[in-house]
Design an enzyme around this catalytic site. Sequence first.
Site, short mmCIF file in Angstrom:
data_model
loop_
_atom_site.label_atom_id
_atom_site.label_comp_id
_atom_site.label_asym_id
_atom_site.label_seq_id
_atom_site.Cartn_x
_atom_site.Cartn_y
_atom_site.Cartn_z
N TYR A 1 0.85 -1.19 0.00
CA TYR A 1 0.00 0.00 0.00
C TYR A 1 0.89 1.24 0.00
O TYR A 1 1.37 1.70 1.03
CB TYR A 1 -0.91 0.03 1.23
CG TYR A 1 -1.88 -1.13 1.35
CD1 TYR A 1 -2.16 -1.97 0.27
CD2 TYR A 1 -2.51 -1.39 2.56
CE1 TYR A 1 -3.04 -3.04 0.39
CE2 TYR A 1 -3.40 -2.45 2.68
CZ TYR A 1 -3.66 -3.27 1.59
OH TYR A 1 -4.53 -4.32 1.73
N GLN B 1 -8.33 -13.29 5.06
CA GLN B 1 -8.84 -11.99 4.60
C GLN B 1 -9.23 -12.09 3.13
O GLN B 1 -8.38 -12.05 2.26
CB GLN B 1 -7.79 -10.90 4.81
CG GLN B 1 -8.33 -9.53 4.43
CD GLN B 1 -7.41 -8.37 4.78
OE1 GLN B 1 -7.43 -7.34 4.11
NE2 GLN B 1 -6.61 -8.51 5.82
N TYR C 1 -12.36 -7.62 3.39
CA TYR C 1 -11.89 -6.36 2.79
C TYR C 1 -12.83 -5.94 1.67
O TYR C 1 -13.56 -6.74 1.10
CB TYR C 1 -10.44 -6.46 2.36
CG TYR C 1 -10.08 -7.21 1.09
CD1 TYR C 1 -10.25 -6.65 -0.17
CD2 TYR C 1 -9.47 -8.47 1.16
CE1 TYR C 1 -9.87 -7.32 -1.33
CE2 TYR C 1 -9.08 -9.15 0.02
CZ TYR C 1 -9.28 -8.57 -1.22
OH TYR C 1 -8.89 -9.24 -2.37
N CYS D 1 -17.24 -1.94 -0.86
CA CYS D 1 -17.05 -2.14 -2.30
C CYS D 1 -16.49 -0.88 -2.96
O CYS D 1 -17.05 -0.32 -3.89
CB CYS D 1 -18.36 -2.57 -2.97
SG CYS D 1 -18.11 -3.37 -4.57
N ARG D 2 -15.34 -0.47 -2.44
CA ARG D 2 -14.61 0.68 -2.97
C ARG D 2 -15.46 1.94 -3.07
O ARG D 2 -15.38 2.71 -4.01
CB ARG D 2 -13.97 0.31 -4.32
CG ARG D 2 -12.90 -0.72 -4.08
CD ARG D 2 -12.47 -1.58 -5.17
NE ARG D 2 -13.41 -2.35 -5.91
CZ ARG D 2 -13.91 -3.54 -5.51
NH1 ARG D 2 -13.62 -4.03 -4.33
NH2 ARG D 2 -14.73 -4.20 -6.29
N ARG E 1 -9.56 7.70 5.03
CA ARG E 1 -8.32 8.50 5.08
C ARG E 1 -8.55 9.91 5.57
O ARG E 1 -7.66 10.75 5.52
CB ARG E 1 -7.63 8.50 3.71
CG ARG E 1 -8.49 8.84 2.52
CD ARG E 1 -7.65 8.75 1.26
NE ARG E 1 -8.46 8.82 0.06
CZ ARG E 1 -7.95 8.87 -1.17
NH1 ARG E 1 -6.65 8.87 -1.32
NH2 ARG E 1 -8.72 8.91 -2.23
#
Length: 327
Positions: free
Chosen positions: A59, A175, A203, A207-208, A281
């Site tokens: 990442y 995961q 994860y 869904c983004r 974020r």
Amino acid sequence: MNVETMRMEGIPVAVSRIALGTWAIGGWMWGGADDSASVATIQSALDHGINLIDTAPVYGFGHSEEVVGKALAGRRHQAVIATKVALEWGEGGVRRNATPARIRLEIEDSLRRLRTDYIDLYQVHWPDTLVPFEDTAAELEKLRIEGKILAVGVSNFSPRQMDAFSVATRLAAVQPPYNLFERAIEADVLPYAREQGLAVLAYGALCRGLLSGRMRAATTFDGDDLRNADPKFRQPRFAQYLAAVEALSAFARERHGKSVLALAIRWILDQGPTVALWGARRPDQLSGIGDAFGWKLSAQDMEDIDALLERHVTDPVGPEFMAPSLR
């Protein structure tokens, strides 16, 4: 906040059932990063009772781990750090590499970036079929015995691969991608995890961003944002998924007085030994966490949600586009 928790094999403290996912914090494939906002987000997650922080070397090519380490300075004891291993990168792109030598290199790099002397949960990021799973697992077991890691996990593994891996070490977690729109693990990985007592770190829980309820038909993505390569965000599929989100939003509001975002997380939590990875974020992106707790979906709710999805998403597609290449 009354955050739900669960126990995980090898981890001495209970872990929150929502984990902070830090892929976007790394910047790469998410249109850049704002480190000060990222640090504030991680610290805000701890303040909200979210103690499981999930990251990975790839990442941002080390950047996410560095930011996590910076954010946890003085608060390491409050956090359960989950990171990953067995991807390498270079001019040819990202490749899988689960050799013992690669693992030995990566563990030291991750410990340095995270500013810690141990990692709570160390996960093989993708299965490397060019290396015997037993060899990879044996190296991780050595790290566990040495005290550099507390527990071992895998990501994106099938039950057969986990069986082979488990010959040499005890698995604590798996995961996989899992959300209302991406449900392939229900056929194999999820029942396997239930049988074996593995925690499932889901994860892509939103869904983004599709399940955040904030996207519209005119939404676009900048630069190297991975959603530019995701078939879900291309027409005509995008319209189908947005229509499903609109219907889910109405369902959540009318049936439970909740947002679609809270519904998406609650749905994952009600599937079994699951933890939902919540990617954020900015601190404000954590504001809806509390709405996922204190209620449950009924069997009738689950049936109605399935019918709703079948009606609106007529051409579903999975997350296969994210898989990195073998060497």
